[in-house]
Design a protein around this motif. Sequence first.
Motif, PDB file in Angstrom:
ATOM      1  N   ASP A  38     -22.753  14.314 -95.275  1.00  0.00           N
ATOM      2  CA  ASP A  38     -22.003  13.082 -95.537  1.00  0.00           C
ATOM      3  C   ASP A  38     -20.571  13.475 -95.813  1.00  0.00           C
ATOM      4  OD1 ASP A  38     -20.894  10.692 -96.375  1.00  0.00           O
ATOM      5  OD2 ASP A  38     -22.235  10.433 -98.080  1.00  0.00           O
ATOM      6  N   LYS A  39     -19.657  13.033 -94.954  1.00  0.00           N
ATOM      7  CA  LYS A  39     -18.255  13.416 -95.109  1.00  0.00           C
ATOM      8  C   LYS A  39     -17.672  12.962 -96.438  1.00  0.00           C
ATOM      9  CE  LYS A  39     -15.959   9.472 -93.008  1.00  0.00           C
ATOM     10  NZ  LYS A  39     -14.603   9.310 -93.412  1.00  0.00           N
ATOM     11  N   PRO A  71     -13.721  17.146 -92.693  1.00  0.00           N
ATOM     12  CA  PRO A  71     -15.079  16.794 -92.284  1.00  0.00           C
ATOM     13  C   PRO A  71     -15.237  16.694 -90.761  1.00  0.00           C
ATOM     14  CG  PRO A  71     -14.380  15.386 -94.077  1.00  0.00           C
ATOM     15  CD  PRO A  71     -13.179  16.182 -93.643  1.00  0.00           C
ATOM     16  N   LEU A  72     -14.204  16.222 -90.071  1.00  0.00           N
ATOM     17  CA  LEU A  72     -14.272  16.116 -88.615  1.00  0.00           C
ATOM     18  C   LEU A  72     -14.414  17.492 -87.970  1.00  0.00           C
ATOM     19  CD1 LEU A  72     -14.258  14.248 -86.197  1.00  0.00           C
ATOM     20  CD2 LEU A  72     -11.767  14.337 -86.212  1.00  0.00           C
ATOM     21  N   LEU A  75     -17.992  18.540 -88.397  1.00  0.00           N
ATOM     22  CA  LEU A  75     -18.833  17.846 -87.423  1.00  0.00           C
ATOM     23  C   LEU A  75     -18.715  18.491 -86.044  1.00  0.00           C
ATOM     24  CD1 LEU A  75     -18.190  14.152 -88.502  1.00  0.00           C
ATOM     25  CD2 LEU A  75     -20.388  15.348 -88.584  1.00  0.00           C
ATOM     26  N   VAL A  88     -26.993  12.788 -90.431  1.00  0.00           N
ATOM     27  CA  VAL A  88     -25.533  12.904 -90.428  1.00  0.00           C
ATOM     28  C   VAL A  88     -24.948  11.515 -90.638  1.00  0.00           C
ATOM     29  CG1 VAL A  88     -23.491  13.517 -89.092  1.00  0.00           C
ATOM     30  CG2 VAL A  88     -25.570  14.861 -88.832  1.00  0.00           C
ATOM     31  N   MET A  90     -21.541   9.518 -90.333  1.00  0.00           N
ATOM     32  CA  MET A  90     -20.197   9.623 -89.770  1.00  0.00           C
ATOM     33  C   MET A  90     -19.705   8.236 -89.398  1.00  0.00           C
ATOM     34  SD  MET A  90     -20.970  11.269 -85.994  1.00  0.00           S
ATOM     35  CE  MET A  90     -22.347  12.340 -86.326  1.00  0.00           C
ATOM     36  N   ASP A  91     -18.405   8.129 -89.179  1.00  0.00           N
ATOM     37  CA  ASP A  91     -17.801   6.847 -88.820  1.00  0.00           C
ATOM     38  C   ASP A  91     -18.089   6.520 -87.366  1.00  0.00           C
ATOM     39  OD1 ASP A  91     -16.655   6.585 -91.348  1.00  0.00           O
ATOM     40  OD2 ASP A  91     -14.884   7.722 -90.760  1.00  0.00           O
ATOM     41  N   ARG A  92     -18.622   5.342 -87.113  1.00  0.00           N
ATOM     42  CA  ARG A  92     -18.934   4.934 -85.744  1.00  0.00           C
ATOM     43  C   ARG A  92     -17.671   4.794 -84.901  1.00  0.00           C
ATOM     44  NH1 ARG A  92     -20.475   5.452 -81.231  1.00  0.00           N
ATOM     45  NH2 ARG A  92     -21.299   3.764 -80.017  1.00  0.00           N
ATOM     46  N   ASN A  94     -15.206   6.698 -84.722  1.00  0.00           N
ATOM     47  CA  ASN A  94     -14.627   7.977 -84.347  1.00  0.00           C
ATOM     48  C   ASN A  94     -15.250   8.479 -83.056  1.00  0.00           C
ATOM     49  OD1 ASN A  94     -13.992  10.841 -84.293  1.00  0.00           O
ATOM     50  ND2 ASN A  94     -13.308  10.545 -86.401  1.00  0.00           N
ATOM     51  N   VAL A  97     -18.766  10.574 -82.586  1.00  0.00           N
ATOM     52  CA  VAL A  97     -20.077   9.960 -82.374  1.00  0.00           C
ATOM     53  C   VAL A  97     -20.429   9.984 -80.897  1.00  0.00           C
ATOM     54  CG1 VAL A  97     -21.435   7.840 -82.596  1.00  0.00           C
ATOM     55  CG2 VAL A  97     -19.877   8.512 -84.419  1.00  0.00           C
ATOM     56  N   TYR A 100     -21.506  13.421 -79.887  1.00  0.00           N
ATOM     57  CA  TYR A 100     -22.877  13.698 -80.327  1.00  0.00           C
ATOM     58  C   TYR A 100     -23.880  12.991 -79.405  1.00  0.00           C
ATOM     59  CZ  TYR A 100     -22.290  16.301 -84.704  1.00  0.00           C
ATOM     60  OH  TYR A 100     -22.042  17.283 -85.639  1.00  0.00           O
TER      61      TYR A 100
END
Length: 127
Positions: A38-39, A71-72, A75, A88, A90-92, A94, A97, A100
Amino acid sequence: MLAGCGSNGSTSSSTASGSASSASGEVTTDGVTISIFDKNSGSNTFDDPVAKAIEEKTGVKIQVENPTGDPLEKLNLMLTGQNYPDIVLMDRGNDIVNRYIEAGALLPLNDLIDEYGPDVKEMYGET
């Protein structure tokens, strides 16, 4: 965004050893550890009284992988090395995602939510 990540078969900090009890039909989770990135976790180690109560009740230990630095960047390193935690956050919005998703690192949970989590679907809708 909450996403479950699979392992690439390499050694991971998460293990699962579930066993079914034939008498009661229930499944026990002895020694299960779920790793989470978790960032926003900062230096949280999830070892407060609430965490301990969760572990006692469920037998599941939560291991938080805290970001160090950007954090980025963490990731990106996890994606490049294919060394993912179980969950994980993360911000959608960004682009990470999408990377990934393209790499097949995220497991879609739609079918499981449809079948076992109508309350989750009701609360979050298509999110």
